[in-house]
Design a protein around this motif. Structure first.
Motif: not given
Length: 404
Positions: A135-139, A224-232
């Motif tokens: 989904q993508g997120a901001y933490h 922290i921006p978490i982009e959709k599909g971000v790799p490990d």
């Protein structure tokens, strides 16, 4: 801005140095004699003097709209948005800009034609869920033990400094270093007494809060921006949010994302794998399955094909979004386990014999043995007893192998 690169909601962006960007940035606007403190707000399309929360929200909206990787994006507009946000989202820079405008900010920070060393990055690991990846997120996170400039002494370490007696204010000293037994050389090194500053404070003049260091350990709030599909293990770089040191450019924060294991889905690139147990009836007559996806939606999965044990079937474009290309998705693969009935009455068996193809179960001769269910526990006991008997058999000691 001014030599401080910035990371937007889509990850790390390149660093723009002052010589390359600042002049071009300000030449796009007409020079005015009055205090110019509105243009950065106009770039973000918000009223002048807007609070930081409004600035951040406007930045997120416009950054997504004009990001160069998106359809209809604009590289030049995106860079302007980045720089405007970098000033207006920083409380200290925003305060200076609101009162003195862009020229006052330049004078205050004294960054024109000046190069700074950069503090070492502050590194940390941060756990995210597979749903965050979908989904993508901001933490939001609070960092501790981040070195900050001491506000009490403004990073000076104290008052009324005097030249260091060891280096006489030169910041370096000559030291005799043994490079090998019998061979010594003279080398220059930072003065250990003043730590390369050239000046020291008397005990009574030291800052009581930082004890002369000019820095203290503090807390920093980051998003922290978490982009959709971000790799490990992907590294999100937050520019200028890390350690501070007088005379140095603010350090960055490196956030290494660790994706937690999901209880149902297994990730392979952009594809997802899912295991499902179905009945023998469903495997033979057709399947209509409701499945909850990572975006909290329910999809119907259906097939009229015969499903064999451990077979894998695919639902196209129901996997994870592609990193940096969230309009394209991977596939969802479902592996099926077949749950067989534990027993059937003779009437049902007769019906199955009539319906299903294949040979009938008839005896062909008298050499018939009955199959029984394998008992793992009984087998292990039997094997252990055999090994015990072999160890106790005296005839096994010293026995040589026969050669044929």
């Amino acid at each position: 801005m001014f030599g401080f690169p910035f990371s937007g909601p889509f990850g790390a962006f390149p660093q723009f140095m002052d010589e390359e960007m600042d002049q071009d940035f300000y030449e796009q606007f007409p020079q005015q004699e009055d205090v110019d403190n509105k243009e950065l707000y106009e770039i973000l399309e918000i009223p002048p003097q807007s609070d930081i929360a409004t600035v951040k929200q406007a930045y997120k909206t416009l950054a997504k709209k004009y990001h160069p990787d998106r359809p209809g994006g604009n590289q030049q507009k995106f860079q302007l948005i980045q720089k405007a946000n970098e000033v207006l989202s920083d409380p200290e820079k925003k305060k200076i800009y609101d009162k003195q405008g862009k020229q006052g900010l330049l004078r205050k920070l004294n960054v024109k034609n000046q190069q700074f060393k950069k503090c070492d990055p502050f590194k940390l690991e941060h756990k995210i869920t597979l749903k965050d990846v979908y989904q993508g997120a901001y933490h939001k996170k609070t960092l501790t033990n981040v070195q900050r400039t001491c506000e009490s002494c403004q990073g000076q370490g104290g008052q009324q400094p005097s030249n260091c007696k060891s280096c006489k204010g030169q910041k370096i000293v000559q030291m005799l270093v043994q490079v090998q037994p019998g061979l010594n050389v003279v080398q220059q090194a930072p003065c250990p007494d003043c730590k390369g500053k050239g000046q020291i404070f008397l005990k009574e003049n030291e800052c009581k809060q930082c004890k002369g260091a000019g820095r203290i350990d503090g807390e920093v709030e980051i998003e922290i921006p978490i982009e959709k599909g971000v790799p490990d293990e992907y590294c999100v770089k937050l520019y200028g949010k890390g350690n501070q040191k007088p005379g140095y450019e603010n350090g960055d924060v490196y956030v290494y994302l660790q994706i937690e294991q999901h209880p149902q889905y297994i990730r392979k690139g952009t594809d997802l794998f899912y295991q499902k147990t179905i009945s023998l009836k469903e495997s033979l007559t057709g399947l209509n399955l409701e499945l909850e996806t990572l975006d909290d939606k329910i999809i119907n999965v259906t097939t009229n094909q015969i499903i064999k044990p451990n077979s894998i079937m695919t639902v196209k474009e129901k996997g994870l979004p592609t990193f940096k290309d969230e309009l394209h998705f991977g596939d969802l693969h479902i592996q099926f386990n077949i749950e067989f009935p534990t027993q059937l009455n003779q009437n049902i068996k007769n019906q199955i014999v009539e319906i299903l193809p294949g040979p009938n179960s008839t005896m062909k001769n008298g050499n018939t043995y009955k199959l029984e269910e394998f008992q793992l526990g009984e087998f292990e006991k039997h094997l252990a007893k055999q090994e015990e008997n072999e160890e106790d058999d005296p005839n096994q000691i010293g026995v040589e192998c026969s050669i044929f």
